[in-house]
Design a protein around this motif. Sequence first.
Motif, PDB file in Angstrom:
ATOM      1  N   GLY A   1       1.106  -0.902  -0.168  1.00  0.00           N
ATOM      2  CA  GLY A   1       0.208  -0.022   0.038  1.00  0.00           C
ATOM      3  C   GLY A   1       1.016   1.023   0.111  1.00  0.00           C
TER       4      GLY A   1
ATOM      5  N   GLU B   1       0.013   3.897  -2.812  1.00  0.00           N
ATOM      6  CA  GLU B   1      -1.778   4.260  -2.634  1.00  0.00           C
ATOM      7  C   GLU B   1      -1.419   4.996  -1.522  1.00  0.00           C
ATOM      8  OE1 GLU B   1      -0.892   0.339  -4.454  1.00  0.00           O
ATOM      9  OE2 GLU B   1      -0.510   0.725  -3.188  1.00  0.00           O
ATOM     10  N   VAL B   2      -0.827   5.289  -0.804  1.00  0.00           N
ATOM     11  CA  VAL B   2      -0.869   5.915   0.585  1.00  0.00           C
ATOM     12  C   VAL B   2      -0.367   6.736   0.110  1.00  0.00           C
ATOM     13  CG1 VAL B   2      -0.907   6.306   3.161  1.00  0.00           C
ATOM     14  CG2 VAL B   2      -1.352   4.277   2.215  1.00  0.00           C
TER      15      VAL B   2
ATOM     16  N   GLU C   1      -2.975   9.150  -1.877  1.00  0.00           N
ATOM     17  CA  GLU C   1      -4.205   9.560  -1.363  1.00  0.00           C
ATOM     18  C   GLU C   1      -3.338  10.499  -1.022  1.00  0.00           C
ATOM     19  OE1 GLU C   1      -7.423  10.334   0.347  1.00  0.00           O
ATOM     20  OE2 GLU C   1      -6.831   8.597  -1.303  1.00  0.00           O
TER      21      GLU C   1
ATOM     22  N   SER D   1      -1.067  -1.442   9.587  1.00  0.00           N
ATOM     23  CA  SER D   1      -0.317  -0.979   7.550  1.00  0.00           C
ATOM     24  C   SER D   1      -0.672   0.566   7.838  1.00  0.00           C
ATOM     25  CB  SER D   1      -1.507  -2.281   7.528  1.00  0.00           C
ATOM     26  OG  SER D   1      -1.817  -1.073   6.274  1.00  0.00           O
TER      27      SER D   1
ATOM     28  N   ARG E   1      -2.132   1.875   5.192  1.00  0.00           N
ATOM     29  CA  ARG E   1      -3.607   2.111   4.868  1.00  0.00           C
ATOM     30  C   ARG E   1      -4.154   2.599   5.773  1.00  0.00           C
ATOM     31  NH1 ARG E   1      -3.470  -0.181  -0.394  1.00  0.00           N
ATOM     32  NH2 ARG E   1      -2.545  -2.300  -0.728  1.00  0.00           N
ATOM     33  N   GLU E   2      -3.515   2.142   6.947  1.00  0.00           N
ATOM     34  CA  GLU E   2      -4.237   2.975   7.712  1.00  0.00           C
ATOM     35  C   GLU E   2      -4.253   4.657   8.382  1.00  0.00           C
ATOM     36  OE1 GLU E   2      -4.263   0.063  11.598  1.00  0.00           O
ATOM     37  OE2 GLU E   2      -3.089  -0.959  10.703  1.00  0.00           O
TER      38      GLU E   2
ATOM     39  N   THR F   1      -4.749   7.386   6.764  1.00  0.00           N
ATOM     40  CA  THR F   1      -5.412   8.030   5.987  1.00  0.00           C
ATOM     41  C   THR F   1      -6.872   7.703   7.191  1.00  0.00           C
ATOM     42  OG1 THR F   1      -6.196   5.902   4.955  1.00  0.00           O
ATOM     43  CG2 THR F   1      -5.359   7.674   3.800  1.00  0.00           C
TER      44      THR F   1
END
Length: 237
Positions: free
Chosen positions: A99, A102-103, A106, A215, A217-218, A220
């Motif tokens: 991720g 991607e993170v 974002e 992770s 992804r957390e 955001t």
Amino acid sequence: MSIEAIIFDLDNTLIHRKQAFAAYTERFIERFIVAEEPAIRAAVVEQIRLADQDGYRDKRELYTELHVDLELKNPDTSVQEMLGFWYGEFHKFTVLMDGAKEVLSELRSRGLKLGIITNGSLRTQQAKIDRVMLRDYVDSIIVSGGVNIQKPNPRIFELALNELGIVDPGHACYVGDHPTNDIRGAQSAGLHTIWLEGFMTWQETGIVPDYQIGSLREITGWLDRRSYSTNKEEGAS
């Protein structure tokens, strides 16, 4: 207080160093070490992993030890040859953390400034960053070997904040896996902190990260909750 910048550690944060080192170790053994039997090979892999100390071991010291302790395919192999193999090959095994891009994309879309602070040699760390094409995703890259300051020294965090144009460290957050170098270091410079667990055991006392994640992804979600809380407080004032 709003977050204007997020700065990341590199190894075992934006890239999966443990995974990369495991793959590199197999190649190193194939090139230099006698370890044909599966059990012997597994023991050698573990010996090298422990000797590496998660990347914090001086590389000449590491390969001097391995040169003495392991059975070489070619007795004439030198420590310098092993070092050359490290510098020429390790970065080729670099893999992104799940991720990561991607993170970063974002976070940038939200208008945040992004940076990297990493301990290590300038040559090796830059090669890893370029191998997985992270350079275009961040606004600042600080490598300890390039500035002669290492985490957890707060000065290296201050350098990054200056490059990003952040005057108040309370408007920045640092993400990393190392409790001392990353979390204690960033907090000593006044930054908020996010600890990426799963790589280092937490042994620090007297400090806690602002947030703990398993992770990238957390991140955001943390920002969303923090923004909501900040807006709610401002609305009530």
